[in-house]
Design a protein around this motif. Structure first.
Motif, PDB file in Angstrom:
ATOM      1  N   GLU A 161       8.343 -12.569   6.542  1.00  0.00           N
ATOM      2  CA  GLU A 161       8.433 -12.840   5.096  1.00  0.00           C
ATOM      3  C   GLU A 161       7.232 -12.219   4.380  1.00  0.00           C
ATOM      4  N   PHE A 162       6.057 -12.385   4.992  1.00  0.00           N
ATOM      5  CA  PHE A 162       4.860 -11.835   4.355  1.00  0.00           C
ATOM      6  C   PHE A 162       4.934 -10.316   4.302  1.00  0.00           C
ATOM      7  N   LEU A 163       5.351  -9.710   5.419  1.00  0.00           N
ATOM      8  CA  LEU A 163       5.432  -8.245   5.463  1.00  0.00           C
ATOM      9  C   LEU A 163       6.433  -7.731   4.439  1.00  0.00           C
ATOM     10  N   ALA A 164       7.481  -8.519   4.188  1.00  0.00           N
ATOM     11  CA  ALA A 164       8.509  -8.069   3.248  1.00  0.00           C
ATOM     12  C   ALA A 164       7.994  -8.061   1.814  1.00  0.00           C
ATOM     13  N   ARG A 165       7.051  -8.967   1.504  1.00  0.00           N
ATOM     14  CA  ARG A 165       6.603  -9.004   0.109  1.00  0.00           C
ATOM     15  C   ARG A 165       5.295  -8.253  -0.138  1.00  0.00           C
ATOM     16  N   ALA A 166       4.695  -7.729   0.950  1.00  0.00           N
ATOM     17  CA  ALA A 166       3.451  -6.978   0.771  1.00  0.00           C
ATOM     18  C   ALA A 166       3.741  -5.477   0.682  1.00  0.00           C
ATOM     19  N   ALA A 167       2.907  -4.774  -0.073  1.00  0.00           N
ATOM     20  CA  ALA A 167       2.946  -3.314  -0.021  1.00  0.00           C
ATOM     21  C   ALA A 167       2.106  -2.906   1.181  1.00  0.00           C
ATOM     22  N   LEU A 168       2.688  -2.093   2.073  1.00  0.00           N
ATOM     23  CA  LEU A 168       1.998  -1.763   3.324  1.00  0.00           C
ATOM     24  C   LEU A 168       1.381  -0.374   3.269  1.00  0.00           C
ATOM     25  N   PHE A 169       0.139  -0.290   3.758  1.00  0.00           N
ATOM     26  CA  PHE A 169      -0.564   0.995   3.788  1.00  0.00           C
ATOM     27  C   PHE A 169      -1.160   1.207   5.171  1.00  0.00           C
ATOM     28  N   HIS A 170      -1.284   2.469   5.532  1.00  0.00           N
ATOM     29  CA  HIS A 170      -1.912   2.814   6.800  1.00  0.00           C
ATOM     30  C   HIS A 170      -3.203   3.585   6.499  1.00  0.00           C
ATOM     31  N   ILE A 171      -4.275   3.222   7.189  1.00  0.00           N
ATOM     32  CA  ILE A 171      -5.568   3.905   6.969  1.00  0.00           C
ATOM     33  C   ILE A 171      -5.957   4.652   8.232  1.00  0.00           C
ATOM     34  N   GLU A 172      -6.269   5.922   8.063  1.00  0.00           N
ATOM     35  CA  GLU A 172      -6.730   6.708   9.205  1.00  0.00           C
ATOM     36  C   GLU A 172      -7.799   7.679   8.739  1.00  0.00           C
ATOM     37  N   GLN A 173      -8.966   7.568   9.314  1.00  0.00           N
ATOM     38  CA  GLN A 173     -10.101   8.456   9.004  1.00  0.00           C
ATOM     39  C   GLN A 173     -10.295   8.676   7.506  1.00  0.00           C
TER      40      GLN A 173
END
Ligand code: ATP
Ligand code: MG
Length: 422
Positions: A394-406
């Motif tokens: 549920e949390f993942l569905a309502r969050a905007a997800l970002f990936h950080i690399e270097q």
């Protein structure tokens, strides 16, 4: 308040970043050492113009930029507040003159302070003018030390929380620290016979005046936090233990100590509201200094005042700093931070931005769930993690997800994220 755009140049391991934050909850995933904490620190820096972890601004500038003719780092953000939109920019840079001097002096970059330039909506401002424009509450595993560590960390917590919402507190704190240094020098001189004892009067009065404002505000802050912390603690732990904070004032203790009272104990002034509180604290401070005069002169240092105080966390009356387990201390630290959100909201009328750095890894499953439930959409929350496994679907569905690399941030696709409230 909502930060909807963040722009970085040469900030720690970010050479360039333009980041849109589409919703109230953003989750940044990345392996160790990729720039998760740095990203949150940039937002903290924008709000406070202070580094979150570093001792000096210099550490914030990308190493590569330090080799440029004029090294600089820039953090800028666009914030939506109830009162309207706001663009804030903070630039750290080494001035040409300073750098030329440094090159002459040692053939490298000056070790001294870099200059900072602050702009709000394109207009140059002082750091003090920035106070209250963007408010943040941070929480990371290191904040366990707030409960488990030394009193100085708790005093710093109170100072930062108050400075963020009250420019007068910031000024009083700067003034107090200046007076404290002067007074300590003088106490040593008096002890060594280099100055007559009467010279202390002036500095004692200055100490009492700036210090009493700090005391009055700190007491008020603790009272506000006390209204919330027990219920957060209860929600996070499920225990029936009552949690209470208590401000330990060295002034109050010294003024109440047995011993000869000062020669002129003035009656306490009576008035209304905060002024009364400050006036009462001035009076107590004077009394404490009168009673400690001999002791302070003998030791050659200032022994009472906000710089010697502490904040106690009592669970059913037992000091969590001394007796709490690591897990218990962690829960208290988190309850404190969640209460701080409400303290700031009460002080400014807006919910501060909550920055949660790598907190899930340290919590057991029950506390993770409770924390995620506490993160609602009424304010903005930015949260980092090395892996997404500790978050509910549920949390993942309502969050905007970002990936950080270097030092590069990319939006992870396939997820929605609620839009920002208008
Ligand atoms: P962890 O999961 O271990 O907490 P993180 O993603 O939070 O990692 P950061 O603390 O943000 O990682 O640091 C990322 C990298 O930034 C580190 O490798 C660090 O060496 C680097 N770094 C720190 N300061 C600077 C700087 N001034 N210039 C360039 N790189 C820097
Ligand atoms: Mg980190």
């Amino acid at each position: 308040m909502f930060l909807h755009h963040l722009s970085l140049a040469n900030f720690r391991n970010y050479l360039q970043l333009e980041l849109e934050l589409p919703g109230p909850v953003a989750l940044f995933q990345g392996d160790n050492g990729q720039g998760k904490s740095n990203l949150l620190e940039a937002i903290y820096f924008l709000a406070t113009t202070r580094p979150l972890r570093a001792g000096s601004d210099r550490e914030l500038v990308h190493w590569r930029a330090m080799e440029e003719p004029i090294p600089f780092a820039r953090v800028a953000g666009a914030v939506r507040r109830n009162s309207g939109d706001l663009k804030v920019e903070v630039v750290i840079r080494a001035d040409r003159a300073e750098r030329q001097g440094a090159v002459l002096a040692e053939g490298g970059v000056a070790p001294g302070a870099l200059s900072k330039r602050i702009k709000v909506n394109g207009v140059v401002k002082r750091a003090l003018d920035l106070i209250g424009l963007i408010n943040v509450v941070t929480f990371s595993p290191q904040d366990l030390e707030l409960i488990a560590g030394a009193p100085a960390l708790r005093r710093r917590f109170l100072d930062i929380a108050n400075c963020q919402v009250d420019p007068r507190y910031c000024r009083a704190l700067q003034q107090y620290n200046r007076v404290l240094v002067q007074r300590n020098h003088l106490l040593k001189d008096i002890r060594e016979g280099r100055q007559p004892p009467e010279t202390l009067e002036f500095w004692s009065e200055e100490l009492a005046k700036s210090g009493s404002y700090l005391l009055a505000r700190r007491l008020g802050t603790v009272a506000t936090l006390n209204r919330r912390i027990d219920s957060y603690h209860h929600r996070l732990t499920g225990t029936g233990k009552r949690l209470r904070m208590s401000y330990r004032s060295s002034v109050e203790e010294a003024a109440a100590r047995d011993g000869p009272p000062g020669p002129h104990p003035d009656p306490l002034p009576r008035g209304e509201g905060e002024t009364t509180e400050v006036e009462q604290q001035v009076e107590l401070f004077r009394e404490a200094l009168r009673r400690y005069r001999r002791r302070e002169t003998l030791q050659g240092m200032s022994l009472v005042g906000p710089h010697r105080d502490d904040l106690l966390f009592l669970a059913d009356g037992i000091d969590v700093n001394v007796y709490g387990s690591r897990g218990e201390q962690r829960a208290v630290a988190l309850a404190l931070k969640l209460s701080e959100v409400e303290f700031m909201q009460a002080a400014t009328g807006e919910r501060p931005i909550l920055l949660l750095d790598d907190v899930m890894s340290e919590l057991d499953p029950a506390r993770r769930r409770l924390l995620l439930e506490t993160i609602d959409n009424s304010g903005q929350t930015l949260i980092t993690a090395t892996d997404l496994g500790s978050f509910s679907p549920e949390f993942l569905a309502r969050a905007a997800l970002f990936h950080i690399e270097q030092g590069a941030v990319t939006r992870m696709t396939g997820r929605g994220g609620d839009p920002l409230p208008e």
